[in-house]
Design a protein around this motif. Structure first.
Motif, PDB file in Angstrom:
ATOM      1  N   UNK A 259       2.665  26.226  29.109  1.00 39.29           N
ATOM      2  CA  UNK A 259       3.966  25.725  28.471  1.00 39.29           C
ATOM      3  C   UNK A 259       4.064  24.167  29.019  1.00 39.29           C
ATOM      4  N   UNK A 260       4.052  24.258  30.402  1.00 40.15           N
ATOM      5  CA  UNK A 260       4.737  22.888  31.025  1.00 40.15           C
ATOM      6  C   UNK A 260       3.311  22.006  31.507  1.00 40.15           C
ATOM      7  N   UNK A 261       2.366  22.361  31.416  1.00 40.93           N
ATOM      8  CA  UNK A 261       1.214  21.789  31.883  1.00 40.93           C
ATOM      9  C   UNK A 261       1.480  21.142  33.415  1.00 40.93           C
ATOM     10  N   UNK A 262       2.280  22.036  34.224  1.00 41.40           N
ATOM     11  CA  UNK A 262       2.616  21.590  35.545  1.00 41.40           C
ATOM     12  C   UNK A 262       2.225  22.643  36.639  1.00 41.40           C
TER      13      UNK A 262
ATOM     14  N   UNK B 185       2.670  23.014  25.809  1.00 41.77           N
ATOM     15  CA  UNK B 185       3.358  23.167  24.440  1.00 41.77           C
ATOM     16  C   UNK B 185       4.583  22.227  24.743  1.00 41.77           C
ATOM     17  N   UNK B 186       5.076  22.315  26.019  1.00 45.07           N
ATOM     18  CA  UNK B 186       6.566  21.548  26.554  1.00 45.07           C
ATOM     19  C   UNK B 186       6.166  20.825  27.915  1.00 45.07           C
TER      20      UNK B 186
ATOM     21  N   UNK C  33       1.442  30.095  26.719  1.00 43.64           N
ATOM     22  CA  UNK C  33       2.177  29.232  25.714  1.00 43.64           C
ATOM     23  C   UNK C  33       2.306  30.010  24.187  1.00 43.64           C
ATOM     24  N   UNK C  34       1.880  31.283  24.058  1.00 45.02           N
ATOM     25  CA  UNK C  34       2.327  32.147  23.008  1.00 45.02           C
ATOM     26  C   UNK C  34       1.776  31.220  21.923  1.00 45.02           C
ATOM     27  N   UNK C  35       2.842  31.512  20.819  1.00 43.37           N
ATOM     28  CA  UNK C  35       2.566  31.117  19.469  1.00 43.37           C
ATOM     29  C   UNK C  35       2.393  29.501  19.385  1.00 43.37           C
ATOM     30  N   UNK C  36       2.807  28.647  20.325  1.00 46.10           N
ATOM     31  CA  UNK C  36       2.871  27.186  20.223  1.00 46.10           C
ATOM     32  C   UNK C  36       1.445  26.807  20.187  1.00 46.10           C
ATOM     33  N   UNK C  37       0.459  27.505  20.514  1.00 42.79           N
ATOM     34  CA  UNK C  37      -1.012  26.971  20.316  1.00 42.79           C
ATOM     35  C   UNK C  37      -1.688  26.905  19.066  1.00 42.79           C
ATOM     36  N   UNK C  38      -2.197  25.885  18.563  1.00 39.27           N
ATOM     37  CA  UNK C  38      -2.659  25.979  17.215  1.00 39.27           C
ATOM     38  C   UNK C  38      -3.929  26.694  17.233  1.00 39.27           C
TER      39      UNK C  38
ATOM     40  N   UNK D 101      -3.134  23.535  46.018  1.00 41.50           N
ATOM     41  CA  UNK D 101      -4.485  23.026  45.907  1.00 41.50           C
ATOM     42  C   UNK D 101      -4.973  22.175  47.061  1.00 41.50           C
ATOM     43  N   UNK D 102      -4.069  21.498  47.381  1.00 36.90           N
ATOM     44  CA  UNK D 102      -4.359  20.394  48.650  1.00 36.90           C
ATOM     45  C   UNK D 102      -5.011  21.379  49.956  1.00 36.90           C
ATOM     46  N   UNK D 103      -4.223  22.632  49.940  1.00 41.28           N
ATOM     47  CA  UNK D 103      -4.660  23.528  51.126  1.00 41.28           C
ATOM     48  C   UNK D 103      -6.430  23.819  51.060  1.00 41.28           C
ATOM     49  N   UNK D 104      -6.744  23.799  49.854  1.00 41.48           N
ATOM     50  CA  UNK D 104      -8.335  24.224  49.725  1.00 41.48           C
ATOM     51  C   UNK D 104      -9.048  22.995  49.235  1.00 41.48           C
ATOM     52  N   UNK D 105      -8.314  21.820  49.623  1.00 41.74           N
ATOM     53  CA  UNK D 105      -9.392  20.593  49.554  1.00 41.74           C
ATOM     54  C   UNK D 105      -9.381  20.060  48.240  1.00 41.74           C
ATOM     55  N   UNK D 106      -8.525  20.377  47.317  1.00 43.81           N
ATOM     56  CA  UNK D 106      -8.421  19.833  45.815  1.00 43.81           C
ATOM     57  C   UNK D 106      -7.049  19.019  45.652  1.00 43.81           C
ATOM     58  N   UNK D 107      -7.176  17.820  45.404  1.00 37.46           N
ATOM     59  CA  UNK D 107      -6.013  16.911  45.165  1.00 37.46           C
ATOM     60  C   UNK D 107      -5.764  16.831  43.807  1.00 37.46           C
ATOM     61  N   UNK D 108      -4.646  17.270  43.366  1.00 38.31           N
ATOM     62  CA  UNK D 108      -4.299  17.270  42.129  1.00 38.31           C
ATOM     63  C   UNK D 108      -2.769  16.417  41.910  1.00 38.31           C
ATOM     64  N   UNK D 109      -2.590  15.662  43.073  1.00 43.96           N
ATOM     65  CA  UNK D 109      -1.332  14.769  43.272  1.00 43.96           C
ATOM     66  C   UNK D 109      -1.125  13.809  42.162  1.00 43.96           C
ATOM     67  N   UNK D 110      -2.380  13.330  41.520  1.00 36.70           N
ATOM     68  CA  UNK D 110      -2.235  12.245  40.528  1.00 36.70           C
ATOM     69  C   UNK D 110      -2.110  12.659  39.063  1.00 36.70           C
ATOM     70  N   UNK D 111      -2.125  13.950  38.985  1.00 33.52           N
ATOM     71  CA  UNK D 111      -2.098  14.534  37.862  1.00 33.52           C
ATOM     72  C   UNK D 111      -0.733  14.359  37.188  1.00 33.52           C
ATOM     73  N   UNK D 112      -1.069  14.394  35.674  1.00 34.00           N
ATOM     74  CA  UNK D 112       0.406  14.193  34.813  1.00 34.00           C
ATOM     75  C   UNK D 112       0.260  15.119  33.640  1.00 34.00           C
ATOM     76  N   UNK D 113       1.497  15.848  33.423  1.00 32.94           N
ATOM     77  CA  UNK D 113       1.521  16.815  32.420  1.00 32.94           C
ATOM     78  C   UNK D 113       1.326  15.962  31.032  1.00 32.94           C
ATOM     79  N   UNK D 114       0.329  16.630  30.049  1.00 33.89           N
ATOM     80  CA  UNK D 114       0.135  16.148  28.849  1.00 33.89           C
ATOM     81  C   UNK D 114       0.592  17.153  27.645  1.00 33.89           C
ATOM     82  N   UNK D 115       1.057  16.647  26.409  1.00 35.83           N
ATOM     83  CA  UNK D 115       1.385  17.262  25.412  1.00 35.83           C
ATOM     84  C   UNK D 115       0.265  17.840  24.721  1.00 35.83           C
ATOM     85  N   UNK D 116       0.305  19.102  24.308  1.00 38.34           N
ATOM     86  CA  UNK D 116      -0.847  19.774  23.604  1.00 38.34           C
ATOM     87  C   UNK D 116      -0.784  19.264  21.952  1.00 38.34           C
ATOM     88  N   UNK D 117      -2.141  18.706  21.833  1.00 37.64           N
ATOM     89  CA  UNK D 117      -2.092  18.407  20.363  1.00 37.64           C
ATOM     90  C   UNK D 117      -3.126  19.201  19.740  1.00 37.64           C
TER      91      UNK D 117
END
Length: 137
Positions: free
Chosen positions: A15-18, A43-44, A88-93, A57-73
């Protein structure tokens, strides 16, 4: 002319891509070394990636701090071979010819780090199983 087969592409959607989709995309990118095109979307989408998810994720050596949520298209779905939804239920095409998987995972939003670690570890196991199917080797 490029005779190399095209790389499989995977889209992770929540839903939130977060949280969940960000972790799944990060694991797939980390583990396949460029053998798969990886996308994630929501989807939102939220304004930022969940800080507890970043910490887990940082605890296991993967840095996602620069990631930004994106809208589903629809274009992101059409460009993907495998679409993995996480609540995300029915929001996914849905498009013919795509492979859809639904991973039943708790939402890390508002959860403490211990709960987020459990979700993270479940996602890692699912991603590793996916890799064995779509990009072995």
């Amino acid at each position: 002319m490029n005779d190399r087969p095209s790389r499989p592409s995977v889209l992770f959607v929540c839903v939130h891509n977060a949280g969940r989709s960000q972790m799944a995309a990060a694991f797939l990118e980390h583990l396949v070394g460029g053998r798969v095109d990886v996308r994630s979307a929501g989807s939102a989408p939220a304004a930022t990636v969940n800080p507890a998810v970043v910490d887990a994720m940082r605890e296991i050596g993967i840095d996602i701090s620069a990631g930004t949520p994106k809208i589903l298209t629809a274009q992101a779905v059409q460009a993907s071979d495998v679409v993995i939804t996480m609540g995300c239920g029915d929001a996914c095409p849905v498009f013919p010819g795509k492979r859809y998987l639904d991973w039943q995972l708790d939402d890390p939003a508002g959860q403490g780090i211990d709960a987020v670690r459990t979700i993270r570890d479940a996602i890692e196991a699912l991603v590793r199983a996916l890799i064995s199917e779509i990009a072995p080797g």
